[in-house]
Structures are given as C-alpha cells and as structure tokens.
Design a protein around this motif. Sequence first.
Motif, short mmCIF file in Angstrom:
data_model
loop_
_atom_site.label_atom_id
_atom_site.label_comp_id
_atom_site.label_asym_id
_atom_site.label_seq_id
_atom_site.Cartn_x
_atom_site.Cartn_y
_atom_site.Cartn_z
N VAL A 1 69.67 15.49 51.73
CA VAL A 1 70.85 15.67 52.71
C VAL A 1 71.66 16.77 52.50
N LEU A 2 71.88 17.63 51.34
CA LEU A 2 72.53 18.95 51.20
C LEU A 2 71.72 19.92 51.84
N GLY A 3 70.25 19.69 51.61
CA GLY A 3 69.54 20.92 51.66
C GLY A 3 69.13 21.06 53.22
N GLU A 4 68.95 19.75 53.80
CA GLU A 4 68.46 19.70 55.33
C GLU A 4 69.52 19.37 56.31
N LEU A 5 70.51 18.52 56.15
CA LEU A 5 71.34 17.82 56.88
C LEU A 5 72.41 18.69 57.17
N LEU A 6 73.25 19.13 56.25
CA LEU A 6 74.10 20.10 56.27
C LEU A 6 73.98 21.34 57.33
N ASP A 7 74.83 21.90 58.06
CA ASP A 7 74.88 23.02 58.99
C ASP A 7 73.87 22.55 60.06
N ARG A 8 73.47 21.45 60.48
CA ARG A 8 72.76 21.10 61.62
C ARG A 8 73.45 21.17 62.45
N ARG A 9 73.01 21.65 63.87
CA ARG A 9 73.73 21.70 64.97
C ARG A 9 73.12 20.24 65.89
N VAL A 10 73.94 19.21 66.00
CA VAL A 10 73.67 18.17 66.81
C VAL A 10 74.66 18.03 67.84
N ARG A 11 74.42 16.82 68.59
CA ARG A 11 75.39 16.36 69.75
C ARG A 11 75.82 15.20 69.58
N LEU A 12 77.22 15.21 70.25
CA LEU A 12 77.92 13.78 70.32
C LEU A 12 77.39 13.02 71.41
N VAL A 13 77.04 11.76 71.27
CA VAL A 13 76.56 11.01 72.15
C VAL A 13 77.36 10.73 73.56
N PHE B 1 77.29 25.24 46.92
CA PHE B 1 76.90 25.41 45.89
C PHE B 1 77.26 26.93 45.22
N GLU B 2 78.74 27.16 45.78
CA GLU B 2 79.29 28.35 45.52
C GLU B 2 79.43 28.58 44.00
N ARG B 3 79.65 27.38 43.22
CA ARG B 3 80.14 27.71 41.88
C ARG B 3 78.78 27.54 40.96
N LEU B 4 77.48 27.58 41.31
CA LEU B 4 76.55 27.45 40.45
C LEU B 4 76.18 28.85 40.08
N ARG B 5 75.61 28.99 38.76
CA ARG B 5 75.16 30.17 38.25
C ARG B 5 73.83 30.63 39.04
N PRO B 6 73.61 31.99 39.10
CA PRO B 6 72.54 32.26 39.77
C PRO B 6 71.13 31.61 39.57
N VAL B 7 71.02 31.25 38.14
CA VAL B 7 69.59 30.56 37.97
C VAL B 7 69.65 29.30 38.55
N GLU B 8 70.86 28.59 38.66
CA GLU B 8 70.80 27.21 39.26
C GLU B 8 70.69 27.30 40.87
N LEU B 9 71.47 28.23 41.36
CA LEU B 9 71.28 28.29 42.87
C LEU B 9 69.70 28.90 43.28
N ALA B 10 69.16 29.66 42.34
CA ALA B 10 67.61 29.83 42.54
C ALA B 10 66.78 28.44 42.44
N ASN B 11 67.46 27.76 41.42
CA ASN B 11 66.48 26.52 41.52
C ASN B 11 66.66 25.62 42.57
N VAL B 12 67.86 25.63 43.31
CA VAL B 12 68.29 25.08 44.79
C VAL B 12 67.24 25.49 45.79
N LEU B 13 67.20 26.94 45.91
CA LEU B 13 66.50 27.63 46.80
C LEU B 13 64.81 27.21 46.61
N HIS B 14 64.40 27.45 45.46
CA HIS B 14 63.00 27.15 45.20
C HIS B 14 62.53 25.66 45.73
N HIS B 15 63.48 24.61 45.68
CA HIS B 15 63.13 23.41 46.12
C HIS B 15 63.37 23.08 47.66
N LEU B 16 63.91 24.02 48.38
CA LEU B 16 63.86 23.93 49.69
C LEU B 16 62.62 24.35 50.43
N THR B 17 62.58 24.00 51.97
CA THR B 17 61.40 24.46 52.34
C THR B 17 61.65 25.94 52.88
#
Length: 424
Positions: free
Chosen positions: A93-105, A175-191
Amino acid sequence: MAAGAPRVFVSHLAGVPVFDPSGDQVGRVRDLVAMLRVGRRPPRLLGLVVEVLSRRRIFLPMTRVTGIESGQVITTGVVNVRRFEQRPTERLVLGELLDRRVRLVENDDEVTVLDVAVHQLPARREWEIDKVFVRRGKGGALRRRGEALTVEWSAVTGFSLEEDGQGAENLVATFERLRPVELANVLHHLTPKRRAEVAAALDDDRLADVLEELPEDDQVEILGKLKEERAADVLEAMDPDDAADLLSELPDADKERLLTLMQPHDAADVRRLMSYEERTAGGLMTTEPIVLRPDATVADALARVRQQDLSPALAAQVYVCRPPDDTPTGKYLGTVHFQRLLRDPPFTLVSSIVDTDLPPLSPGTPLPAITSHLAAYNMVSAPVVDESGSLLGAVTVDDVLDHMLPDDWRETGFRGLEEAGRGE
C-alpha cells in the motif's frame, strides 16, 4: 480496531510500534499488504509488513491484529518470523499505491493519490481499503497543487495498471522521520522501478546517507538510474570513503566520467582514497576528520565536535596539526580526546593538552593490524599519517566493521536469517 471505529489512514501507520498482548514490542509497521479485486470492489487488506528488531521483515496477517489505537498495533501474540515474500497478486500500500496517478470515474479527471484509508468490516476480522485521499492535477503532496478531496475507492480507476514515472513525494513524506538505515531497508524491499522513483524524490544529502546503508548492488543500480550530474552531486554529499567504495564498483569509463563531473576538491579526495589498497588504513580512512591548529582553544574544539552531521566516532576526538588544515595537513602533532575537552577550561589551548603518546597508523597498515590497534588503545578512531608526518585522515571503528563483516552483511540484515517464503 473494533467494528464501527473510525477509519485509519495508512500514512499514520507507517513506523508505529507493534506489541503483543503482554506489552512487549514485536517490531514496527513498514507497509501494508492488500489484494486488488475484480471491478470496483474495495481491496482486501491482507496484513502488515512488520520489521522486527533484527531488521527482518515478516508478515502479520490482519486476522492476528486485535487493535489499532493511540499510535500502536496490538497483536494476538502469535507471530510467524519467516521472511516476508510479496506474491504476484499482492500490492504494497505505501510502496506502490501512494503517489499513483489515477482517474475519477465521474469526470475522468486525473488525480494523485496522497493517502488511503482502511477500516474493519462489521462483526468480522476482515479489513478493506474504502477511502482514497487524492489531489487534482499532477502535483504531489509537496507541491500543493489543485483541490484535495476524499472519495470512495469505487470512485477512482487505474490502480491495476502499470504506471511509468510514478511520483514518490507522498511516500517520502510518510517515511521522512526514518533513520537512513531504516529508509534504506524500505528502498531495498521496493521494486527496482519504485526504488528509482523514490531515490529521484530524495534530496542529495538524504539520498547520500541512504546509499551508504544499502548493499552494493542497490547502490550501483540507483546511481546508474540518476542523471550523471545528479549522480555526481550525490557522490559529493557522501562520505569520501563511501563514495570511493561505490565508484570502485563501476566500470572504469563510468567512474572517470563521474569523477570529472564532481567538484575538483571532492574528486581529489576520492581519487586519493582509491589509490590505496582496499583493506588498508589508506583505503578505509575518511579524509574529513576534525582538524585544529595548535592555537585553537577547547571552546573551538567543542564547537566543532557539536556539528550535527558528524558521526559519533569522528566526534570522539580532534586532531591537532600545523597548517594547512585540510588533509593532507601540515605536521601532525597529536590527538585530543572528547573527555579531555570536557575536563579543561574553554580558554585552554588544545596544544597544551594534546596526547602525543598514541601512535598513528601508516596508510599501508592492513586491516588486522588496524583492528588490533583500536582494541589495544580502546579507541573508536585512529589517525592515519604519512611518512612526511602529514595527517591523511582517520579510520573509524564503523569503517573497520564494514570490512570485517561478511561481504553481504547488509543484504543479510535486510533479508533476515531465513530464506523460506511466508506462511500464515
């Protein structure tokens, strides 16, 4: 969350602690896992991705979540510690759905997803994504463009499509308050696609800090997807020794091109580090220790030590040298330890309290000898001095640990100790 309780927006769940019934912390929420469904039916929320204390990511089914309240998640206490493996039918949800451009029906207007809300179905332990918080136009949350509104999931379309050029502002803000090592972990698990988009949204200093915490393969991949001018700026923002390690992984032509684009002073430091053997003091050192002249005072030294961007290892001591102050310096005179700075009056000259008994390392000192040196003198950092007596830099204990641990220690830390897939 009990049935009928208010819905929860997922950005409020990022990083919240997860506790078992006895109050012991299991880990922290890093993402949510959902499954899109046919038609306009709201996605079913399958569970949470929880990072446990060992930095392993595990899957916590929503059937084992008994409460979400006051910034915490409560579980039944039954946790499967096998590593989380995302399945093809699942969406982060956080990694793939946020920031998507979608359309109103309703009118086919393009909107950007800023957040989504989840709620628990009545009388069941099932959860759904029922609301979407969007902004009209192509601007992300940080650009504040267009009207923001909350709509039903069924009122938007386009979540199931692969999107090129997806933004990352809202994910970065989450994720702005994450430490660098924690944000690195987030990035590592993204596509890889999403990883590149998030890296593009980070500022140079933040991306530099995160790159230093990533496995080498991820570092090379991210750097290779940046424009060359931006890549050079990020390398300048990295610690010189980390930048040298990263550049050494690149083909010679790419390495030279990026060094040419860097500022001459920064490039010179990196070239100097790359001229030494990797597992020697010269190859491990940083070229930016705290250097003071003999006429500096304790007050001057403490002001330098207080700088926020210094690592604890570098802030533990200052090195007293004759001019010039930049490495390679003039004659190295000795070291003043942080504890000594705290014991003497602010007006005291550092030259009067300098420790001259601690032998420096030569740039060719091999790793085992560096380790023995730090252990023997109970130091977290040691000066590196050349034959002419000039200070070249300092080797810190974290640099030593990086090279003593297995080559894949960052990867192992991110992946967890077990390689089996997830079971519920």
